[in-house]
Design a protein around this motif. Structure first.
Motif, short mmCIF file in Angstrom:
data_model
loop_
_atom_site.label_atom_id
_atom_site.label_comp_id
_atom_site.label_asym_id
_atom_site.label_seq_id
_atom_site.Cartn_x
_atom_site.Cartn_y
_atom_site.Cartn_z
N ARG A 143 9.68 -3.82 -9.97
CA ARG A 143 10.63 -2.94 -9.80
C ARG A 143 10.21 -1.61 -9.18
O ARG A 143 10.81 -1.17 -8.21
N GLN A 144 9.03 -1.11 -9.75
CA GLN A 144 8.49 -0.14 -8.88
C GLN A 144 7.80 -0.02 -7.52
O GLN A 144 8.25 0.84 -6.64
N GLY A 145 7.48 -1.26 -7.35
CA GLY A 145 7.30 -1.42 -5.96
C GLY A 145 8.43 -1.73 -5.04
O GLY A 145 8.35 -1.34 -3.75
N GLN A 146 9.53 -2.39 -5.52
CA GLN A 146 10.82 -2.22 -4.89
C GLN A 146 11.25 -1.17 -4.50
O GLN A 146 11.95 -0.62 -3.26
N ILE A 147 11.38 -0.14 -5.49
CA ILE A 147 11.73 1.31 -5.31
C ILE A 147 11.08 1.92 -4.24
O ILE A 147 11.66 2.44 -3.37
N ILE A 148 9.70 2.08 -4.30
CA ILE A 148 8.92 2.63 -3.18
C ILE A 148 9.26 1.94 -1.98
O ILE A 148 9.46 2.76 -0.75
N ALA A 149 9.40 0.69 -1.62
CA ALA A 149 9.70 -0.14 -0.38
C ALA A 149 11.00 0.46 -0.06
O ALA A 149 11.47 0.56 0.99
N LEU A 150 11.90 0.44 -0.78
CA LEU A 150 13.48 0.72 -0.60
C LEU A 150 13.60 2.19 0.10
O LEU A 150 14.21 2.63 0.95
N ILE A 151 12.88 3.11 -0.78
CA ILE A 151 12.72 4.45 -0.31
C ILE A 151 12.34 4.82 1.04
O ILE A 151 12.84 5.43 2.15
N ALA A 152 11.14 3.72 1.22
CA ALA A 152 10.41 4.15 2.51
C ALA A 152 11.15 3.45 3.84
O ALA A 152 11.32 4.16 4.85
N LEU A 153 11.87 2.28 3.59
CA LEU A 153 12.77 1.74 4.56
C LEU A 153 13.95 2.78 4.90
O LEU A 153 14.55 2.91 5.98
N GLY A 154 14.41 3.42 3.78
CA GLY A 154 15.80 4.49 3.97
C GLY A 154 15.18 5.60 4.72
O GLY A 154 15.73 6.04 5.72
#
Length: 536
Positions: free
Chosen positions: A227-238
């Protein structure tokens, strides 16, 4: 730029979580780590603390060092100072472990250094953090590290260089970290590495390559439920869609997804970062009303975050107290069990000793009884033998006595017959020639007075009547040999006539001799001489 730097800090925090790449063989630590990756810090802390208490009780240096390390990992998010204390304690225990297990001690030491480096980064002590991570790299880069610590150190150094805007150095270390993680197929850290590489390519305006890394990070994080990795990746994509395409809807979509996931985490830092990204989007849209609302939410979250940190510290203290109380109760129960065990042991020992003693006494008494029976049987046999021997002796004595009495009688009769024969010869001679009378009388007298017959008589008489002569002589010293002969003949209960014949004297002479004997024996007139002699 603030959001970017915040992302770097979050990536550094994710790097720290990788300190436990190599699983522990301690069951409690394994349970604690399972809870920690689920963001259940309280439950994790409880398991780590219990593992530490047991390790201290058992004086297990390896488990003490490892539990302190995990307590530091679990604690630094709520209290950097507490995390640093636990890391230092772990480092000291690993130093002690070097004496017995150098390999594990070395790996543990560099895990501790990496943990301390991450804490320094949170404290903005970047130079100290960089020094520690480089020390880890210098030691492990030429060794076959399977713990993942080397890759984490590369990531940490890359993150610090990135914060210092030294992008080339940052890219170098990020790539080295990626190589380490891909080589070990460490999917837990690959999303973080992909995001870091993507950020570097993004700064170089290499849009497609950076987007590829961000999407690759998201796909892997979703696949592994990180989940933490998902958050970092989603913020980076945004941020990517905001910066390059100015596609506000897509950027907001990614950030909202990140915020939804972050709400489920206890570490509110991730939710704050997702909201900060939304604020940047709304600012780009000049939607200041929503910006104000989002900033209010951040203030509330930060207040709750610091309150949560305080509660987390308090909860950690409560957990320590609960575990300590539990251990105290366990010690009391253990002590009671030890007392019960010792009591039972003593009872069993005493019972065993009593059984041995009674068995020995039974065997001893049985042996004594058997010996007594054997001794009694032997005594009875001995008594019987003695009785038989006594009877044989008495029989022998009786036989000897009878034999001697018969011999004595034979001698006495022989003497009587001889003297009678001589008396007849004298009588015949008295009738014939007077001239031969004297010669014949001398001849007869010569054979009549022979000591040999009396010697034989005395020997047999003494064997039958032990010490008869001796007793008379001791009692009556004046008694003569002829007196003793009279006494012996009286003892044989012979008549006066028989005694006169044996002694070759007249009956009157025998009477005279008896009269003199009475005087020597000092007998009264009423005392019977024969009875007296028979009683001697």
């Amino acid at each position: 730029m603030n959001v970017f730097k915040s992302l770097v800090v979050v990536l550094l925090i994710l790097t720290l979580n990788g300190v436990s790449a190599q699983s522990s063989d301690n069951k409690l630590i394994q349970k604690g780590w399972s809870e920690l990756i689920k963001d259940n810090e309280n439950a994790a802390f409880k398991y780590f603390w219990e593992a530490n208490e047991i390790a201290k009780k058992q004086n297990n240096t390896k488990d003490k060092a490892e539990s302190y390390l995990y307590l530091g990992i679990c604690s630094f998010g709520s209290s950097l100072e507490k995390g640093l204390q636990f890391a230092t304690k772990s480092l000291n225990e690993y130093h002690t472990l070097e004496k017995t297990d150098k390999e594990k001690a070395t790996i543990g030491r560099y895990k501790c250094l990496q943990l301390i480096s991450t804490i320094y980064s949170r404290q903005k002590k970047y130079d100290d953090a960089l020094r520690l991570s480089k020390e880890v790299i210098a030691e492990l880069e030429n060794k076959n590290d399977t713990s993942g610590t080397l890759g984490l150190a590369y990531n940490s150094v890359g993150g610090i260089y990135e914060l210092k805007n030294q992008d080339d150095e940052a890219q170098k270390y990020y790539r080295l970290a990626l190589i380490e993680f891909e080589k070990a197929k460490n999917v837990a850290y690959l999303p973080t590495s992909y995001c870091k590489i993507g950020e570097l390519f993004k700064k170089k305006k290499q849009k497609e390559i950076s987007l590829t890394y961000f999407k690759k990070a998201l796909a892997l994080a979703e696949k592994t439920e990180n989940r933490q990795g998902q958050i970092i990746a989603l913020i980076a994509l945004g941020k990517w869609y905001l910066d390059f395409d100015r596609n506000f809807s897509v950027a907001e979509h990614y950030c909202n997804n990140a915020r939804i996931i972050a709400i489920g985490l206890s570490d509110k830092l991730f939710e704050i970062k997702s909201i900060e990204m939304l604020i940047d989007i709304k600012k780009s849209q000049s939607n200041f009303k929503e910006v104000s609302q989002l900033q209010s939410e951040i203030i509330t979250l930060k207040d709750s975050f610091y309150s949560a940190e305080k509660q987390q510290i308090e909860k950690s203290l409560e957990v320590q107290f609960e575990v300590s109380e539990k251990n105290r109760k366990l010690k009391l129960i253990s002590a009671e069990k030890e007392v019960t065990k010792l009591t039972n042991y003593l009872l069993v020992s005493v019972l065993g000793i009593l059984i041995v003693v009674f068995s020995f006494l039974y065997y001893f008494l049985k042996r004594i009884n058997k010996r007594d029976k054997q001794l009694l049987t032997a005594k009875e046999e001995l008594v019987q033998l003695m009785e038989e021997q006594k009877m044989l002796k008495e029989q022998q004595f009786q036989n000897d006595l009878e034999h001697k009495e018969s011999q004595l009688s034979a001698i006495t009769i022989q003497m009587l017959e001889k003297n009678e024969l001589l008396d007849e010869i004298k009588t015949i001679l008295n009738k014939k020639e007077p001239n031969a009378e004297n010669e014949l009388k001398k001849l007869v007298s010569k054979y009549t007075i022979q000591d040999n017959n009396w010697k034989d008589f005395d020997n047999y008489f003494e064997s039958v009547n032990k010490n008869f002569y001796t007793r008379l002589k001791q009692k009556y010293p004046d008694i003569s040999t002829n007196d003793l002969k009279i006494c012996a003949l009286i003892k044989l209960n012979l008549s006066i006539k028989e005694m006169a014949s044996i002694l070759n004297i007249s009956p009157d002479s025998v009477k005279t001799a008896r009269h003199r004997l009475r005087k020597k024996l000092q007998l009264n007139t009423e005392e019977n001489l024969t009875d007296f002699i028979l009683s001697v």
